[in-house]
Design an enzyme around this catalytic site. Structure first.
Site, PDB file in Angstrom:
ATOM      1  N   ARG A 118       0.169  -1.118  -0.316  1.00 18.70           N
ATOM      2  CA  ARG A 118      -0.234   0.238  -0.403  1.00 18.70           C
ATOM      3  C   ARG A 118       0.715   1.186  -0.158  1.00 18.70           C
ATOM      4  NH1 ARG A 118      -4.363  -1.585   4.728  1.00 18.70           N
ATOM      5  NH2 ARG A 118      -2.029  -2.060   5.606  1.00 18.70           N
ATOM      6  N   LYS A 136       7.256 -16.236   8.817  1.00 12.70           N
ATOM      7  CA  LYS A 136       6.782 -16.743   9.574  1.00 12.70           C
ATOM      8  C   LYS A 136       5.609 -16.165  10.478  1.00 12.70           C
ATOM      9  CE  LYS A 136       8.892 -14.261  13.322  1.00 12.70           C
ATOM     10  NZ  LYS A 136       8.622 -13.732  13.870  1.00 12.70           N
TER      11      LYS A 136
END
Length: 309
Positions: free
Chosen positions: A34, A87
């Site tokens: 974004r 992760k």
């Protein structure tokens, strides 16, 4: 291979971008974010647009927070792209199983990464423990959230994991180095009054040979940052410190010059991803995430003072 990096935040800028730039296997051909960009790399603000406009990019690396990651991974897999997951690989175990099933159906590769397993001392610790009788293992993982996760409000929201965001790194090492499987038996979770996830935790584990295994996690550590795993065995004591970067056995630092560096975890992850794609493989070990889910299920919650950034 051309690769796209999705989510240009702190971890992407600090680790992923330099690792890709230094890797002979990869060409960073696009970013999706974004706001964030990488100099000289075509930037998109929409993943679907990138997938449509860049059919030659066959691999997508996702560095988004856990909650929005499933939708992005699903879109990339359905578009026939190989996917690498920062992760934890998802917000829930069910999401991760769904992604693995989809990847198999689409015949693409999927890699759930655990960067701390690539720390310099982990392989040596695993080899040393393989033929030892474990008596006790303690995890002490204490760091300053304001230093390492400044302004990252998502970490305190459902799915953000709180102190288990770094704590899962310790669990990824423990599940890699122990020859026997373990599981959570108890947990105390300290949750700030204004947060949804814990700021500290104490966890106990079952070990099939009766060894005592515990983990102490804290997100409010001042001064020295502590990322240590200590294992007491019938043949002495092993200590992994610095998040797995240093290995000490019976008081002697034993890490030899194996080409590892303290900043080499992510380059090795990308080398592994190249292998996974080349072999048409799927690497989705979810054991660290399963321990976190069990801690949330079994954990006794204790309300503590509000967290102030």
């Amino acid at each position: 291979m051309k690769i796209a990096l999705v989510g240009i935040g702190k971890i992407a800028v600090d680790q992923h971008v330099p690792a890709i730039a230094a890797a002979p296997d990869w060409d960073l051909a696009a970013t999706v974010s974004r706001q964030g960009t990488v100099d000289g790399v075509p930037a998109f603000t929409d993943l679907d647009a990138m997938l449509k406009d860049c059919p030659d990019i066959r691999v997508v690396s996702l560095c988004l927070p856990p909650v929005p990651r499933f939708v992005a991974a699903q879109a990339a897999i359905r578009a026939g792209r190989h996917v690498m997951l920062e992760k934890p690989p998802g917000a829930t175990l069910s999401e991760c199983h769904a992604l693995e099933s989809l990847a198999r159906a689409q015949r693409v590769s999927l890699f759930a990464t655990w960067h701390s397993r690539e720390a310099a001392g982990v392989a040596g610790a695993k080899a040393w423990l393989a033929d030892k009788t474990l008596r006790r293992l303690s995890v002490t993982w204490k760091e300053d959230v304001r230093r390492w996760h400044p302004g990252q409000d998502w970490i305190w929201q459902p799915g953000g994991l709180g102190v288990f965001d770094p704590g899962i790194n310790a669990l990824s090492i423990v599940t890699e180095i122990l020859p026997d499987p373990i599981h959570v038996t108890s947990a105390v979770l300290k949750v700030p009054e204004n947060c949804q996830t814990p700021i500290a935790a104490s966890v106990g584990f079952y070990h099939p040979q009766g060894a005592e295994i515990t983990a102490e996690l804290d997100f409010l550590q001042q001064g020295e940052q502590i990322w240590t795993i200590e294992a007491e065995t019938d043949q002495g004591t092993l200590v992994l410190s610095g998040g797995g970067a240093r290995l000490t056995i019976n008081g002697k630092e034993t890490l030899e010059d194996t080409g590892f560096s303290l900043t080499g975890e992510y380059p090795r992850l990308y080398a592994r991803m190249a292998q996974v794609v080349g072999d048409g493989d799927i690497d989705m070990d979810l054991s660290p995430m399963r321990h976190v889910a069990d801690a949330f299920t079994l954990g006794r919650r204790v309300s503590v003072a509000p967290f102030i950034e």
